[in-house]
Scaffold this motif. Sequence first.
Motif, PDB file in Angstrom:
ATOM      1  N   ALA A  40       0.826  -1.212   0.000  1.00 31.04           N
ATOM      2  CA  ALA A  40       0.000   0.000   0.000  1.00 31.04           C
ATOM      3  C   ALA A  40       0.858   1.259   0.000  1.00 31.04           C
ATOM      4  O   ALA A  40       1.906   1.313   0.645  1.00 31.04           O
ATOM      5  CB  ALA A  40      -0.926  -0.001   1.209  1.00 31.04           C
ATOM      6  N   GLU A  41       0.402   2.277  -0.738  1.00 32.94           N
ATOM      7  CA  GLU A  41       1.127   3.537  -0.822  1.00 32.94           C
ATOM      8  C   GLU A  41       0.973   4.360   0.461  1.00 32.94           C
ATOM      9  O   GLU A  41       1.807   5.198   0.771  1.00 32.94           O
ATOM     10  CB  GLU A  41       0.625   4.343  -2.028  1.00 32.94           C
ATOM     11  CG  GLU A  41       0.934   3.670  -3.361  1.00 32.94           C
ATOM     12  CD  GLU A  41       0.440   4.490  -4.533  1.00 32.94           C
ATOM     13  OE1 GLU A  41       0.416   5.738  -4.426  1.00 32.94           O
ATOM     14  OE2 GLU A  41       0.060   3.906  -5.563  1.00 32.94           O
ATOM     15  N   ARG A  42      -0.120   4.169   1.178  1.00 28.85           N
ATOM     16  CA  ARG A  42      -0.287   4.796   2.489  1.00 28.85           C
ATOM     17  C   ARG A  42      -0.884   3.779   3.450  1.00 28.85           C
ATOM     18  O   ARG A  42      -1.627   2.895   3.037  1.00 28.85           O
ATOM     19  CB  ARG A  42      -1.164   6.046   2.405  1.00 28.85           C
ATOM     20  CG  ARG A  42      -2.658   5.795   2.248  1.00 28.85           C
ATOM     21  CD  ARG A  42      -3.399   7.121   2.150  1.00 28.85           C
ATOM     22  NE  ARG A  42      -4.841   6.936   2.040  1.00 28.85           N
ATOM     23  CZ  ARG A  42      -5.687   7.075   3.055  1.00 28.85           C
ATOM     24  NH1 ARG A  42      -5.237   7.389   4.263  1.00 28.85           N
ATOM     25  NH2 ARG A  42      -6.990   6.905   2.875  1.00 28.85           N
ATOM     26  N   GLN A  43      -0.524   3.884   4.698  1.00 25.20           N
ATOM     27  CA  GLN A  43      -0.939   2.892   5.680  1.00 25.20           C
ATOM     28  C   GLN A  43      -2.211   3.325   6.407  1.00 25.20           C
ATOM     29  O   GLN A  43      -2.348   4.487   6.801  1.00 25.20           O
ATOM     30  CB  GLN A  43       0.186   2.657   6.697  1.00 25.20           C
ATOM     31  CG  GLN A  43       1.459   2.091   6.084  1.00 25.20           C
ATOM     32  CD  GLN A  43       1.236   0.740   5.434  1.00 25.20           C
ATOM     33  OE1 GLN A  43       0.561  -0.127   5.980  1.00 25.20           O
ATOM     34  NE2 GLN A  43       1.812   0.555   4.251  1.00 25.20           N
ATOM     35  N   ILE A  44      -3.127   2.383   6.565  1.00 21.47           N
ATOM     36  CA  ILE A  44      -4.352   2.603   7.332  1.00 21.47           C
ATOM     37  C   ILE A  44      -4.459   1.475   8.352  1.00 21.47           C
ATOM     38  O   ILE A  44      -4.389   0.298   7.965  1.00 21.47           O
ATOM     39  CB  ILE A  44      -5.595   2.593   6.418  1.00 21.47           C
ATOM     40  CG1 ILE A  44      -5.506   3.708   5.381  1.00 21.47           C
ATOM     41  CG2 ILE A  44      -6.871   2.759   7.255  1.00 21.47           C
ATOM     42  CD1 ILE A  44      -6.660   3.695   4.393  1.00 21.47           C
ATOM     43  N   PRO A  45      -4.624   1.782   9.638  1.00 29.00           N
ATOM     44  CA  PRO A  45      -4.783   0.721  10.638  1.00 29.00           C
ATOM     45  C   PRO A  45      -5.967  -0.180  10.270  1.00 29.00           C
ATOM     46  O   PRO A  45      -7.023   0.315   9.851  1.00 29.00           O
ATOM     47  CB  PRO A  45      -5.045   1.494  11.932  1.00 29.00           C
ATOM     48  CG  PRO A  45      -4.422   2.837  11.699  1.00 29.00           C
ATOM     49  CD  PRO A  45      -4.635   3.125  10.244  1.00 29.00           C
ATOM     50  N   ILE A  46      -5.791  -1.475  10.430  1.00 31.50           N
ATOM     51  CA  ILE A  46      -6.860  -2.419  10.098  1.00 31.50           C
ATOM     52  C   ILE A  46      -8.133  -2.098  10.881  1.00 31.50           C
ATOM     53  O   ILE A  46      -9.248  -2.263  10.371  1.00 31.50           O
ATOM     54  CB  ILE A  46      -6.404  -3.867  10.371  1.00 31.50           C
ATOM     55  CG1 ILE A  46      -5.241  -4.232   9.425  1.00 31.50           C
ATOM     56  CG2 ILE A  46      -7.563  -4.848  10.202  1.00 31.50           C
ATOM     57  CD1 ILE A  46      -4.713  -5.636   9.628  1.00 31.50           C
ATOM     58  N   SER A  47      -7.966  -1.618  12.124  1.00 30.18           N
ATOM     59  CA  SER A  47      -9.127  -1.293  12.962  1.00 30.18           C
ATOM     60  C   SER A  47      -9.939  -0.116  12.422  1.00 30.18           C
ATOM     61  O   SER A  47     -11.067   0.120  12.854  1.00 30.18           O
ATOM     62  CB  SER A  47      -8.665  -0.974  14.383  1.00 30.18           C
ATOM     63  OG  SER A  47      -7.783   0.140  14.394  1.00 30.18           O
ATOM     64  N   GLU A  48      -9.371   0.634  11.456  1.00 23.51           N
ATOM     65  CA  GLU A  48     -10.074   1.793  10.905  1.00 23.51           C
ATOM     66  C   GLU A  48     -10.569   1.565   9.484  1.00 23.51           C
ATOM     67  O   GLU A  48     -11.087   2.495   8.859  1.00 23.51           O
ATOM     68  CB  GLU A  48      -9.141   3.013  10.932  1.00 23.51           C
ATOM     69  CG  GLU A  48      -8.737   3.451  12.332  1.00 23.51           C
ATOM     70  CD  GLU A  48      -7.837   4.673  12.340  1.00 23.51           C
ATOM     71  OE1 GLU A  48      -7.642   5.258  11.250  1.00 23.51           O
ATOM     72  OE2 GLU A  48      -7.340   5.040  13.415  1.00 23.51           O
TER      73      GLU A  48
ATOM     74  N   SER B 103      -4.239  -0.170  -3.674  1.00 24.41           N
ATOM     75  CA  SER B 103      -3.678  -1.395  -3.110  1.00 24.41           C
ATOM     76  C   SER B 103      -4.383  -1.808  -1.820  1.00 24.41           C
ATOM     77  O   SER B 103      -4.748  -2.979  -1.638  1.00 24.41           O
ATOM     78  CB  SER B 103      -2.178  -1.226  -2.855  1.00 24.41           C
ATOM     79  OG  SER B 103      -1.607  -2.428  -2.376  1.00 24.41           O
ATOM     80  N   ILE B 104      -4.604  -0.850  -0.923  1.00 26.63           N
ATOM     81  CA  ILE B 104      -5.206  -1.182   0.368  1.00 26.63           C
ATOM     82  C   ILE B 104      -6.693  -1.505   0.212  1.00 26.63           C
ATOM     83  O   ILE B 104      -7.250  -2.317   0.949  1.00 26.63           O
ATOM     84  CB  ILE B 104      -4.985  -0.038   1.384  1.00 26.63           C
ATOM     85  CG1 ILE B 104      -5.137  -0.577   2.801  1.00 26.63           C
ATOM     86  CG2 ILE B 104      -5.911   1.134   1.134  1.00 26.63           C
ATOM     87  CD1 ILE B 104      -4.569   0.347   3.856  1.00 26.63           C
ATOM     88  N   PHE B 105      -7.365  -0.877  -0.763  1.00 23.78           N
ATOM     89  CA  PHE B 105      -8.762  -1.218  -1.066  1.00 23.78           C
ATOM     90  C   PHE B 105      -8.833  -2.651  -1.586  1.00 23.78           C
ATOM     91  O   PHE B 105      -9.678  -3.446  -1.141  1.00 23.78           O
ATOM     92  CB  PHE B 105      -9.324  -0.257  -2.109  1.00 23.78           C
ATOM     93  CG  PHE B 105     -10.589  -0.740  -2.767  1.00 23.78           C
ATOM     94  CD1 PHE B 105     -11.777  -0.807  -2.059  1.00 23.78           C
ATOM     95  CD2 PHE B 105     -10.588  -1.132  -4.104  1.00 23.78           C
ATOM     96  CE1 PHE B 105     -12.943  -1.263  -2.661  1.00 23.78           C
ATOM     97  CE2 PHE B 105     -11.740  -1.590  -4.713  1.00 23.78           C
ATOM     98  CZ  PHE B 105     -12.929  -1.657  -3.991  1.00 23.78           C
ATOM     99  N   SER B 106      -7.932  -2.993  -2.503  1.00 21.29           N
ATOM    100  CA  SER B 106      -7.900  -4.350  -3.045  1.00 21.29           C
ATOM    101  C   SER B 106      -7.609  -5.366  -1.946  1.00 21.29           C
ATOM    102  O   SER B 106      -8.264  -6.412  -1.855  1.00 21.29           O
ATOM    103  CB  SER B 106      -6.840  -4.454  -4.149  1.00 21.29           C
ATOM    104  OG  SER B 106      -7.101  -3.540  -5.192  1.00 21.29           O
ATOM    105  N   GLY B 107      -6.630  -5.046  -1.112  1.00 19.64           N
ATOM    106  CA  GLY B 107      -6.298  -5.944  -0.009  1.00 19.64           C
ATOM    107  C   GLY B 107      -7.460  -6.132   0.943  1.00 19.64           C
ATOM    108  O   GLY B 107      -7.699  -7.238   1.446  1.00 19.64           O
ATOM    109  N   SER B 108      -8.219  -5.067   1.185  1.00 21.62           N
ATOM    110  CA  SER B 108      -9.352  -5.139   2.102  1.00 21.62           C
ATOM    111  C   SER B 108     -10.456  -6.042   1.582  1.00 21.62           C
ATOM    112  O   SER B 108     -11.023  -6.854   2.326  1.00 21.62           O
ATOM    113  CB  SER B 108      -9.912  -3.735   2.366  1.00 21.62           C
ATOM    114  OG  SER B 108      -8.965  -2.921   3.009  1.00 21.62           O
ATOM    115  N   LEU B 109     -10.777  -5.920   0.299  1.00 23.88           N
ATOM    116  CA  LEU B 109     -11.851  -6.772  -0.221  1.00 23.88           C
ATOM    117  C   LEU B 109     -11.409  -8.238  -0.256  1.00 23.88           C
ATOM    118  O   LEU B 109     -12.223  -9.150  -0.052  1.00 23.88           O
ATOM    119  CB  LEU B 109     -12.336  -6.285  -1.589  1.00 23.88           C
ATOM    120  CG  LEU B 109     -11.411  -6.309  -2.801  1.00 23.88           C
ATOM    121  CD1 LEU B 109     -11.514  -7.642  -3.523  1.00 23.88           C
ATOM    122  CD2 LEU B 109     -11.805  -5.187  -3.772  1.00 23.88           C
TER     123      LEU B 109
END
Length: 286
Positions: free
Chosen positions: A47-55, A176-182
């Motif tokens: 991911a290009e930017r990090q987002i905590p999984i809890s958020e 990237s993080i959207f794809s990883g989340s789904l």
Amino acid sequence: MIFLLLSILFSTGLFVIFKYFGIYKVDVLKAIFVNYIVAFSMGFLLAERQIPISEIYLQPWFLGALVLGALFISIFFVMAMTAQKNGVSVTSIAGKMSVVVPVLFGIFLYNESVTILKVLGIVIALIAVYLSSVKEEKTQNSGTLLFPILLFIGSGAIDTLIKYVQVNHVADQDVSIFSGSLFGIAAIFGGLILTIKAIRKRSSFGLKNIIAGVVLGVPNYFSIVFLIKALQNKNFESSTLFTVNNVGIVVVSTLVGLLLFKEKFSLKNKIGVVLAILGIVLVTIA
């Protein structure tokens, strides 16, 4: 254009891997579960930017990822069954001719162009799905056409929703993080199904299924990421991009089925393949 080409290549790889699942007797659901864990991990690591999984649930695209995750686990299973029962090229055509679904939604939601050629291409596409799926020999398996039809509808729904969420909610740096989340959500659904099955009948997970899942997870992740990145190109209508992407997958998968797996095609199947390509081309140039 490079993202589109990469999406075509990685997507074709999925059909080939599913074919080998049947050959090596891989437990499809277990492999798909591992595949989603791998794809989820890659999404957050790259991911290009990090987002905590809890958020994650606070993100504007979370609801779309939730629905897509449920669809992914369902349609991936259908895709695997279609590849094993109907062949690589049939799976490709049934899944990728579903381009007519996002094309129709593109027309109504985004006011994209509609012409006689585009309508003709959609009609030809629907005919091609049937002709490419039907088998000449008599079979006792009443589900022969069921899997390609389910794959057609489900794949169309996935493409349509990906486009909608990408346009309205996913920032460029969040692909990237959207794809990883789904993928992570799909893994949760898969894990629940496996847990229920384990309660009913205990069995070992199997190293073979873990390896198969890892092999599947890498191209699966990149096929979605590159598709979304290609959709971010403002120079193409979504109907044009989806059709170019899908015709490439149909052609490459058909060649793989013929050359690698020596798949046999009846006259109807051959006509279906030709009509599939013709239908996609008509929609593309319309």
